[in-house]
Design a protein around this motif. Sequence first.
Motif, mmCIF file in Angstrom:
data_model
loop_
_atom_site.group_PDB
_atom_site.id
_atom_site.type_symbol
_atom_site.label_atom_id
_atom_site.label_comp_id
_atom_site.label_asym_id
_atom_site.label_seq_id
_atom_site.Cartn_x
_atom_site.Cartn_y
_atom_site.Cartn_z
ATOM 1 N N UNK A 193 6.833 -10.291 8.383
ATOM 2 C CA UNK A 193 6.549 -8.943 8.888
ATOM 3 C C UNK A 193 6.502 -7.928 7.751
ATOM 4 N N UNK A 194 7.456 -8.002 6.815
ATOM 5 C CA UNK A 194 7.456 -7.061 5.695
ATOM 6 C C UNK A 194 6.146 -7.145 4.911
ATOM 7 N N UNK A 195 5.684 -8.363 4.643
ATOM 8 C CA UNK A 195 4.454 -8.536 3.869
ATOM 9 C C UNK A 195 3.266 -7.922 4.599
ATOM 10 N N UNK A 201 0.450 -0.470 4.614
ATOM 11 C CA UNK A 201 0.989 0.857 4.326
ATOM 12 C C UNK A 201 1.195 1.115 2.842
ATOM 13 N N UNK A 202 0.789 0.202 1.980
ATOM 14 C CA UNK A 202 1.154 0.345 0.571
ATOM 15 C C UNK A 202 0.518 1.563 -0.090
ATOM 16 N N UNK A 258 8.530 -3.057 -3.823
ATOM 17 C CA UNK A 258 8.209 -2.826 -5.235
ATOM 18 C C UNK A 258 6.968 -3.613 -5.658
ATOM 19 N N UNK A 259 6.859 -4.866 -5.189
ATOM 20 C CA UNK A 259 5.686 -5.672 -5.524
ATOM 21 C C UNK A 259 4.418 -5.024 -4.975
ATOM 22 N N UNK A 260 4.520 -4.442 -3.772
ATOM 23 C CA UNK A 260 3.348 -3.847 -3.137
ATOM 24 C C UNK A 260 2.917 -2.554 -3.814
ATOM 25 N N UNK A 261 3.880 -1.730 -4.233
ATOM 26 C CA UNK A 261 3.553 -0.402 -4.754
ATOM 27 C C UNK A 261 3.623 -0.295 -6.268
ATOM 28 N N UNK A 262 4.346 -1.223 -6.923
ATOM 29 C CA UNK A 262 4.538 -1.205 -8.366
ATOM 30 C C UNK A 262 5.260 0.055 -8.823
ATOM 31 N N UNK A 263 6.125 0.606 -7.991
ATOM 32 C CA UNK A 263 6.884 1.801 -8.340
ATOM 33 C C UNK A 263 8.362 1.454 -8.511
ATOM 34 N N UNK A 389 0.056 -12.658 -1.673
ATOM 35 C CA UNK A 389 0.802 -12.221 -2.845
ATOM 36 C C UNK A 389 2.178 -11.696 -2.467
ATOM 37 N N UNK A 390 2.221 -10.828 -1.468
ATOM 38 C CA UNK A 390 3.506 -10.258 -1.056
ATOM 39 C C UNK A 390 4.410 -11.309 -0.426
#
Length: 481
Positions: A193-195, A201-202, A258-263, A389-390
């Motif tokens: 679900x998170x992925x 929403x990323x 973090x993987x999704x947004x790279x922030x 990927x996620x």
Amino acid sequence: MPRIRPSKTRRNAELALLALSLAVVAAYSATIEANMLQTVTLDFWVPTASLAAVFFALHMVIRFRAPYADPALVPAVALLNGIGVGFLRRLDLADVAPAERLSFPVFAGTGGRQLAWTLGAVVLAAGLLILVRDHRSVSRYAYTLGLAGIVLVMIPAALPRAYSEINGAKLWIRVGQFSIQPGEFAKLALLSFFAYYLVRKREVLSLASRRFLGIDFPRGRDLGPVVGVWMLSLLVLVFEKDLGTSLLYFGMFVVTLYIATERVSWLIIGLVLFFGGASLAYFLGSTIGGPFANFYQRAAIWLDPFARAYDEGYQLVQGLLGLGTGGLFGAGPGGGQPDKVPEVHNDFIFAGIGEEVGLFGLSALLVIYLLIVERGLRAGLAVRDSFGKLLAGGLAFTLGLQVFVIVGGVTGLIPLTGQTTPFLSAGGSSLMANWLLIAMLLRISDAAGQPITGSASARPAGAPARPPAQLHGAPTEVIKP
């Protein structure tokens, strides 16, 4: 356009590595018998042969259903699983009088049950590889899986203590002699679900409102998902009385974010929220007690275990003494006294094995775990869709975080948790859930290894004929590694 020459499937390499892993397991089992029975019986190879048959069958499924999957995952997991079965049989022999050890049945005791659980777990993993022929199809059921994950997490907290609590943690569903830990399966459902959610929403979560110390922080309105998962993890900490499970759920969401947004700001916010919540729970446990008392007690034991060396801190102290006794090279398989540590077959199996293989042996085991995590992350980098990927990154990190949580508790780095050591500890729930995790990584790595043809990208074996974008919630944009 001409078809590009397909890459090698590397299944023969997997078979050779699997044979090497089983040879190490056989040598480990023979050494245990030599030290505990003063001889090596003709039965020492039977558990290893049983494991070899199971893993070879899984290899054949991979050869035909996921031919481009990573060749190192199954041999590495097979080595860990085999050592776990061998050590549990060693504990069974320690519970039997020396005169009766030669006649102790091969498939009896905790080791025999773990062997049976391994058979069921590998069959379950093979079934997932056969049924799920494209990892992107999982995104169709993302909301259902998310709801199922939350329900699985909350069931033990809602049950009476007699049906859910073991060693102070409410993580189980117990009916008579049967018990299951639903949280082990919940992590897989929640990760799916998170992925899915973060792929959709990323872009919104990547927006920054202000820059502080060179770091872009998100807008306040976008903190809702993180705060929601943070509150869920605190509820797990308070009502299920387990720091490890709380840290696992919150950590895997923040890292996937973090993987999704790279922030980096999301990692900082996550750390601040978690440690702030844990500190608040510790303070409330020391003042008002109630549902916070269990966490306060565990934290107090962690701060000074030798102050309660013959009471609450006995388990941790014995584990630390076992690790210290092992030294660099250990007492040898079957040569130590790991049975002196309470719950050594479950929570403290890392300390029990460490007494007999020493620091070098434990370092080798940790390197194997690191290899599994690295191969999972590599599959996430190589696969060509954002959901894969996620999902691969989250699965690999979750396995690594679980190892950190349990090893950190056993060595005194963090407070003790109720987590099990993946593939080593006794228990069917953890073994099945982690083999399902490996099966999903195999499926994603197979999609990543598919040779690229004249079209834009090769369609994974068994994938639907329609474009991936038509799958519900399966965007095709690529996240830069």
